[in-house]
Write an enzyme that holds these catalytic residues in place. Structure first.
Site, PDB file in Angstrom:
ATOM      1  N   GLY A  50       0.842  -1.204   0.000  1.00 30.87           N
ATOM      2  CA  GLY A  50       0.000   0.000   0.000  1.00 30.87           C
ATOM      3  C   GLY A  50       0.869   1.242   0.000  1.00 30.87           C
ATOM      4  O   GLY A  50       0.545   2.262   0.596  1.00 30.87           O
ATOM      5  N   ASN A  57      -0.420  -7.495  -4.443  1.00 33.42           N
ATOM      6  CA  ASN A  57      -1.831  -7.417  -4.068  1.00 33.42           C
ATOM      7  C   ASN A  57      -2.001  -8.274  -2.810  1.00 33.42           C
ATOM      8  O   ASN A  57      -1.667  -9.468  -2.826  1.00 33.42           O
ATOM      9  CB  ASN A  57      -2.695  -7.964  -5.212  1.00 33.42           C
ATOM     10  N   ILE A  68      -0.496  -1.775  -6.239  1.00 27.65           N
ATOM     11  CA  ILE A  68      -1.424  -2.509  -7.114  1.00 27.65           C
ATOM     12  C   ILE A  68      -1.492  -1.768  -8.442  1.00 27.65           C
ATOM     13  O   ILE A  68      -1.253  -0.538  -8.476  1.00 27.65           O
ATOM     14  CB  ILE A  68      -2.832  -2.647  -6.466  1.00 27.65           C
ATOM     15  N   TYR A  97     -15.292  -0.539   8.709  1.00 29.91           N
ATOM     16  CA  TYR A  97     -13.883  -0.161   8.896  1.00 29.91           C
ATOM     17  C   TYR A  97     -13.451  -0.512  10.317  1.00 29.91           C
ATOM     18  O   TYR A  97     -12.423  -1.148  10.534  1.00 29.91           O
ATOM     19  CB  TYR A  97     -13.731   1.340   8.663  1.00 29.91           C
ATOM     20  N   GLN A 139      -2.214   7.189   1.408  1.00 28.04           N
ATOM     21  CA  GLN A 139      -1.986   8.420   2.182  1.00 28.04           C
ATOM     22  C   GLN A 139      -0.793   8.260   3.135  1.00 28.04           C
ATOM     23  O   GLN A 139       0.061   9.129   3.238  1.00 28.04           O
ATOM     24  CB  GLN A 139      -3.237   8.760   3.004  1.00 28.04           C
TER      25      GLN A 139
HETATM   26  C1  VAH Z   1     -10.598   7.654   8.273  1.00 27.49           C
HETATM   27  N1  VAH Z   1      -8.468   8.872   8.171  1.00 27.49           N
HETATM   28  O1  VAH Z   1     -11.128   8.737   8.488  1.00 27.49           O
HETATM   29  C2  VAH Z   1      -9.072   7.560   8.437  1.00 27.49           C
HETATM   30  C3  VAH Z   1      -8.725   7.164   9.841  1.00 27.49           C
HETATM   31  C4  VAH Z   1      -8.968   7.685  12.244  1.00 27.49           C
HETATM   32  C5  VAH Z   1      -9.450   7.989  10.882  1.00 27.49           C
HETATM   33  O2  VAH Z   1      -8.899   5.845  10.080  1.00 27.49           O
HETATM   34  O3  VAH Z   1     -11.204   6.663   7.940  1.00 27.49           O
END
Ligand code: VAH
Length: 318
Positions: free
Chosen positions: A8, A54, A35, A143, A12
């Site tokens: 990766g 990948n 990738i 997430y 960012q």
């Molecule tokens: C997001 N910048 O906003 C990421 C991060 C703590 C935030 O995981 O998903």
């Protein structure tokens, strides 16, 4: 000598971490894993080797580890929070099937692994102020689910197989280099671009919404320092709270107006990102990271704002 693979490497964090690792004196090589849809360019491409990796292709990972005799993997392959809500199955595939591929290679080839967690690993039932190192983690975003699972799986590979896994819970990261994509905390980066260009900023997060934030140089130093910390000092591994500043939108905008008084802002709250932000801590307790491996941020809100504005003006020749 450390030979490092950054998976990766064009994201960012990855794009800046790869350059920082290459600049560190250590004699080893830092390989930029990418990738095909996001290949390295410019200085990232020119400053060292890059390989297609990948995370969902275990053989690709193993082949690169063998080719460069890799002893540390930084696993930065992930969809950020808002994108992961839009593509939950893809987020699970990258963040979890990808992670177990990496951990299996690490187990077989004795490789250390850094996979970041996040304030996103906490949820509405987590104490929001001075969030403890060890506490309730019931996130309500995909997430966050992948980040808690990442912490548990990484700890499992350490305890069961002795794989040297380590991790930090990153706050929202602010940087002038690689614009973020699809994060809940991205507003705190995007407002700087609007400010230096003299454009009105439309804020997707409501005033009064506190979140932990960190300037990228401090985040990168944390990622380097935790991997060089003496293992015997670590009572925790996956994953450490690290904090440097906590603010809500109006606090940030006032800090920017000290240098760009003309900044104009209006709010158009994005319900998806607002719901995620509301579920995250206001401020984390990072005393364990400070005690176990000497974590200490160097930037505060004002020094970060000053540095961001100066570098974005340079970047856009303003
Ligand atoms: C997001 N910048 O906003 C990421 C991060 C703590 C935030 O995981 O998903």
């Amino acid at each position: 000598m450390k030979n490092i693979l950054v998976i990766g490497s064009t994201g960012q964090i990855g794009s800046e971490l790869t350059m920082k690792l290459r600049a560190e004196k250590g004699g080893g090589v830092t390989v930029a894993g990418y990738i095909p849809s996001a290949p390295p360019t410019g200085r990232l491409l020119a400053s060292g080797p890059s390989e297609e990796v990948n995370v969902c292709n275990a053989k690709q990972i193993a082949d690169v580890v063998d080719k460069y005799d890799i002893d540390t993997i930084y696993n930065l392959a992930a969809l950020l929070s808002a994108t992961a809500e839009r593509l939950p199955l893809k987020a699970w595939d990258i963040q979890m099937n990808g992670l177990i591929n990496i951990l299996e290679v690490a187990r077989e080839k004795h490789v250390a692994v850094f996979t970041p967690s996040s304030i996103g690993s906490f949820g509405p039932s987590t104490p929001h102020d001075m969030t403890p190192q060890d506490t309730i983690q019931r996130p309500t975003s995909m997430y966050g689910v992948t980040k808690v699972a990442t912490e548990l799986l990484s700890d499992y590979y350490f305890h069961k197989y002795g794989v040297d896994t380590r991790s930090v819970r990153f706050p929202g990261l602010i940087s002038y280099t690689t614009p973020p994509g699809g994060g809940t905390t991205d507003y705190a980066v995007e407002v700087f671009y609007s400010a230096v260009k003299g454009e009105e900023f439309v804020c997707p997060i409501a005033a009064g919404t506190y979140m932990d934030m960190m300037y990228m140089p401090d985040a990168l130093q944390a990622a380097v320092n935790i991997m060089t910390a003496k293992p015997t000092y670590l009572k925790h591994r996956n994953s450490f709270n690290i904090a440097s500043m906590s603010f809500e939108p109006e606090t940030l905008f006032a800090a920017i107006r000290k240098y760009i008084p003309s900044l104009k802002v209006r709010y158009e709250v994005d319900p998806v990102r607002q719901a995620i932000a509301d579920s995250w801590p206001d401020r984390m307790d990072d005393s364990c990271a400070r005690k176990e491996w000497g974590w200490a941020p160097t930037y505060d809100l004002d020094s970060m704002v000053r540095d961001m504005i100066a570098n974005l003006k340079k970047k856009f020749q303003l």
